[in-house]
Motif scaffolding. Structure first.
Motif, PDB file in Angstrom:
ATOM      1  N   ALA A  17       0.835  -1.209   0.000  1.00  0.00           N
ATOM      2  CA  ALA A  17       0.000   0.000   0.000  1.00  0.00           C
ATOM      3  C   ALA A  17       0.870   1.260   0.000  1.00  0.00           C
ATOM      4  O   ALA A  17       0.568   2.228  -0.719  1.00  0.00           O
ATOM      5  CB  ALA A  17      -0.927  -0.010   1.213  1.00  0.00           C
ATOM      6  N   ASP A  18       1.956   1.244   0.786  1.00  0.00           N
ATOM      7  CA  ASP A  18       2.850   2.408   0.842  1.00  0.00           C
ATOM      8  C   ASP A  18       3.487   2.672  -0.521  1.00  0.00           C
ATOM      9  O   ASP A  18       3.567   3.818  -0.969  1.00  0.00           O
ATOM     10  CB  ASP A  18       3.954   2.196   1.884  1.00  0.00           C
ATOM     11  CG  ASP A  18       3.445   2.263   3.315  1.00  0.00           C
ATOM     12  OD1 ASP A  18       2.302   2.743   3.535  1.00  0.00           O
ATOM     13  OD2 ASP A  18       4.189   1.817   4.222  1.00  0.00           O
ATOM     14  N   LEU A  19       3.961   1.613  -1.175  1.00  0.00           N
ATOM     15  CA  LEU A  19       4.601   1.784  -2.479  1.00  0.00           C
ATOM     16  C   LEU A  19       3.591   2.243  -3.530  1.00  0.00           C
ATOM     17  O   LEU A  19       3.887   3.137  -4.334  1.00  0.00           O
ATOM     18  CB  LEU A  19       5.294   0.497  -2.931  1.00  0.00           C
ATOM     19  CG  LEU A  19       6.125   0.615  -4.210  1.00  0.00           C
ATOM     20  CD1 LEU A  19       7.268   1.616  -4.032  1.00  0.00           C
ATOM     21  CD2 LEU A  19       6.671  -0.740  -4.628  1.00  0.00           C
ATOM     22  N   LEU A  20       2.423   1.665  -3.516  1.00  0.00           N
ATOM     23  CA  LEU A  20       1.392   2.065  -4.488  1.00  0.00           C
ATOM     24  C   LEU A  20       0.989   3.529  -4.307  1.00  0.00           C
ATOM     25  O   LEU A  20       0.666   4.214  -5.272  1.00  0.00           O
ATOM     26  CB  LEU A  20       0.172   1.159  -4.383  1.00  0.00           C
ATOM     27  CG  LEU A  20       0.379  -0.268  -4.896  1.00  0.00           C
ATOM     28  CD1 LEU A  20      -0.824  -1.139  -4.559  1.00  0.00           C
ATOM     29  CD2 LEU A  20       0.666  -0.275  -6.386  1.00  0.00           C
ATOM     30  N   ARG A  21       1.062   4.023  -3.083  1.00  0.00           N
ATOM     31  CA  ARG A  21       0.706   5.416  -2.790  1.00  0.00           C
ATOM     32  C   ARG A  21       1.670   6.403  -3.474  1.00  0.00           C
ATOM     33  O   ARG A  21       1.271   7.503  -3.837  1.00  0.00           O
ATOM     34  CB  ARG A  21       0.707   5.644  -1.279  1.00  0.00           C
ATOM     35  CG  ARG A  21      -0.408   6.491  -0.779  1.00  0.00           C
ATOM     36  CD  ARG A  21      -0.471   6.719   0.710  1.00  0.00           C
ATOM     37  NE  ARG A  21       0.274   5.870   1.609  1.00  0.00           N
ATOM     38  CZ  ARG A  21      -0.170   4.721   2.135  1.00  0.00           C
ATOM     39  NH1 ARG A  21      -1.369   4.274   1.825  1.00  0.00           N
ATOM     40  NH2 ARG A  21       0.564   4.019   2.958  1.00  0.00           N
ATOM     41  N   ILE A  22       2.937   6.017  -3.639  1.00  0.00           N
ATOM     42  CA  ILE A  22       3.925   6.933  -4.228  1.00  0.00           C
ATOM     43  C   ILE A  22       4.256   6.567  -5.675  1.00  0.00           C
ATOM     44  O   ILE A  22       5.213   7.087  -6.247  1.00  0.00           O
ATOM     45  CB  ILE A  22       5.226   6.983  -3.392  1.00  0.00           C
ATOM     46  CG1 ILE A  22       5.928   5.627  -3.378  1.00  0.00           C
ATOM     47  CG2 ILE A  22       4.948   7.492  -1.983  1.00  0.00           C
ATOM     48  CD1 ILE A  22       7.368   5.676  -2.911  1.00  0.00           C
ATOM     49  N   SER A  23       3.470   5.676  -6.274  1.00  0.00           N
ATOM     50  CA  SER A  23       3.751   5.165  -7.613  1.00  0.00           C
ATOM     51  C   SER A  23       2.626   5.483  -8.590  1.00  0.00           C
ATOM     52  O   SER A  23       1.526   5.841  -8.184  1.00  0.00           O
ATOM     53  CB  SER A  23       3.920   3.641  -7.561  1.00  0.00           C
ATOM     54  OG  SER A  23       4.897   3.280  -6.632  1.00  0.00           O
ATOM     55  N   ASN A  24       2.946   5.281  -9.861  1.00  0.00           N
ATOM     56  CA  ASN A  24       1.948   5.416 -10.921  1.00  0.00           C
ATOM     57  C   ASN A  24       2.052   4.215 -11.841  1.00  0.00           C
ATOM     58  O   ASN A  24       3.158   3.837 -12.241  1.00  0.00           O
ATOM     59  CB  ASN A  24       2.196   6.675 -11.765  1.00  0.00           C
ATOM     60  CG  ASN A  24       2.039   7.936 -10.964  1.00  0.00           C
ATOM     61  OD1 ASN A  24       1.011   8.142 -10.333  1.00  0.00           O
ATOM     62  ND2 ASN A  24       3.057   8.775 -10.973  1.00  0.00           N
ATOM     63  N   ILE A  25       0.916   3.647 -12.184  1.00  0.00           N
ATOM     64  CA  ILE A  25       0.919   2.602 -13.201  1.00  0.00           C
ATOM     65  C   ILE A  25       0.930   3.306 -14.548  1.00  0.00           C
ATOM     66  O   ILE A  25       0.164   4.235 -14.783  1.00  0.00           O
ATOM     67  CB  ILE A  25      -0.307   1.676 -13.055  1.00  0.00           C
ATOM     68  CG1 ILE A  25      -0.188   0.894 -11.746  1.00  0.00           C
ATOM     69  CG2 ILE A  25      -0.412   0.743 -14.252  1.00  0.00           C
ATOM     70  CD1 ILE A  25      -1.360  -0.008 -11.457  1.00  0.00           C
ATOM     71  N   LYS A  26       1.841   2.875 -15.407  1.00  0.00           N
ATOM     72  CA  LYS A  26       2.037   3.551 -16.679  1.00  0.00           C
ATOM     73  C   LYS A  26       2.116   2.523 -17.802  1.00  0.00           C
ATOM     74  O   LYS A  26       2.744   1.471 -17.636  1.00  0.00           O
ATOM     75  CB  LYS A  26       3.339   4.355 -16.604  1.00  0.00           C
ATOM     76  CG  LYS A  26       3.591   5.251 -17.763  1.00  0.00           C
ATOM     77  CD  LYS A  26       4.829   6.100 -17.493  1.00  0.00           C
ATOM     78  CE  LYS A  26       5.172   6.889 -18.746  1.00  0.00           C
ATOM     79  NZ  LYS A  26       6.496   7.463 -18.690  1.00  0.00           N
ATOM     80  N   GLU A 101       5.728   2.867 -11.950  1.00  0.00           N
ATOM     81  CA  GLU A 101       6.793   3.861 -11.935  1.00  0.00           C
ATOM     82  C   GLU A 101       6.876   4.520 -10.565  1.00  0.00           C
ATOM     83  O   GLU A 101       5.855   4.948 -10.017  1.00  0.00           O
ATOM     84  CB  GLU A 101       6.523   4.903 -13.022  1.00  0.00           C
ATOM     85  CG  GLU A 101       7.641   5.869 -13.242  1.00  0.00           C
ATOM     86  CD  GLU A 101       7.324   6.798 -14.403  1.00  0.00           C
ATOM     87  OE1 GLU A 101       7.689   6.469 -15.536  1.00  0.00           O
ATOM     88  OE2 GLU A 101       6.686   7.837 -14.147  1.00  0.00           O
ATOM     89  N   VAL A 102       8.098   4.610 -10.019  1.00  0.00           N
ATOM     90  CA  VAL A 102       8.314   5.129  -8.667  1.00  0.00           C
ATOM     91  C   VAL A 102       9.297   6.292  -8.715  1.00  0.00           C
ATOM     92  O   VAL A 102      10.407   6.150  -9.238  1.00  0.00           O
ATOM     93  CB  VAL A 102       8.882   4.025  -7.737  1.00  0.00           C
ATOM     94  CG1 VAL A 102       9.014   4.541  -6.306  1.00  0.00           C
ATOM     95  CG2 VAL A 102       8.030   2.765  -7.796  1.00  0.00           C
ATOM     96  N   ASN A 103       8.901   7.424  -8.164  1.00  0.00           N
ATOM     97  CA  ASN A 103       9.805   8.562  -8.041  1.00  0.00           C
ATOM     98  C   ASN A 103      10.866   8.217  -6.996  1.00  0.00           C
ATOM     99  O   ASN A 103      10.548   7.805  -5.878  1.00  0.00           O
ATOM    100  CB  ASN A 103       9.012   9.807  -7.627  1.00  0.00           C
ATOM    101  CG  ASN A 103       9.910  10.986  -7.357  1.00  0.00           C
ATOM    102  OD1 ASN A 103      10.538  11.096  -6.296  1.00  0.00           O
ATOM    103  ND2 ASN A 103       9.988  11.882  -8.319  1.00  0.00           N
TER     104      ASN A 103
END
Length: 187
Positions: A17-26, A101-103
């Motif tokens: 959940a934490d990773l998905l919060r700062i990520s975008n599916i592209k 994608e993760v910043n």
């Protein structure tokens, strides 16, 4: 507790959940670049579907494929991202793909708050190091036909999805030499 998350299978529920919060599916189109040579990378990604290649281009325009990245692997120009320097290679989609994608800066903040991400990073770096060591050994000690057979076993079906010159550049030979090897092996 582990959630059966279809995007991040095997990740613990909270970390997922934490990773998905700062990520975008592209969605990435075939031949599109995730990172281009000369670009300072500020992101990494997890491949959800599709395949990519890492490759260098010399001053004559010759391509040298460094590696292939498939589903559930990490896409990154890691050294350049950490050092905030231009990438020395390209990361290109070989087919339509979907990535998470993760910043990098957001991930660093997440990493500082949870030791899980240090362990995740160590496992990812170890996996990359093992693959690099194996690839170096193959390039130094094995003949081209053996390297091609290893390619076929490690990346089943990829030979049907990518152009011959890309496979040849990965094996370290000219496309004409690969054609002779394929003919000899009955491919």
């Amino acid at each position: 507790m582990t959630e059966n998350n279809p995007i991040l299978p095997g990740f613990p529920e909270k970390e997922s959940a934490d990773l998905l919060r700062i990520s975008n599916i592209k969605l990435v189109k075939k031949d599109e670049y995730f990172i281009s040579e000369g670009q300072i990378p500020r992101k990494f990604a997890i491949v959800l579907s599709g395949s990519f290649r890492y490759y260098y281009v010399n001053e004559k325009g010759d391509e040298f494929t460094k590696g292939f990245i498939l589903k559930n692997a990490i896409l990154s120009a890691y050294s350049a991202m950490v050092q905030r320097s231009p990438s020395l290679f390209n990361i290109q989609a070989l087919e339509p793909a979907q990535i998470l994608e993760v910043n990098y800066q957001s991930w660093l903040q997440l990493r500082s708050s949870n030791g899980f991400w240090d362990r995740f990073l160590i496992r990812a770096l170890e996996k990359g190091y093992f693959a690099k060591e194996k690839r170096e050994r193959e390039l130094l000690l094995l003949d081209a036909a053996s390297r091609y057979q290893i390619f076929l076993s490690e990346f089943p079906g990829l030979d049907k999805k990518v152009k011959l010159h890309i496979i040849a550049s990965y094996i370290g030979i000219q496309p004409e030499s690969l054609s002779r090897i394929r003919k000899k092996l009955g491919n």
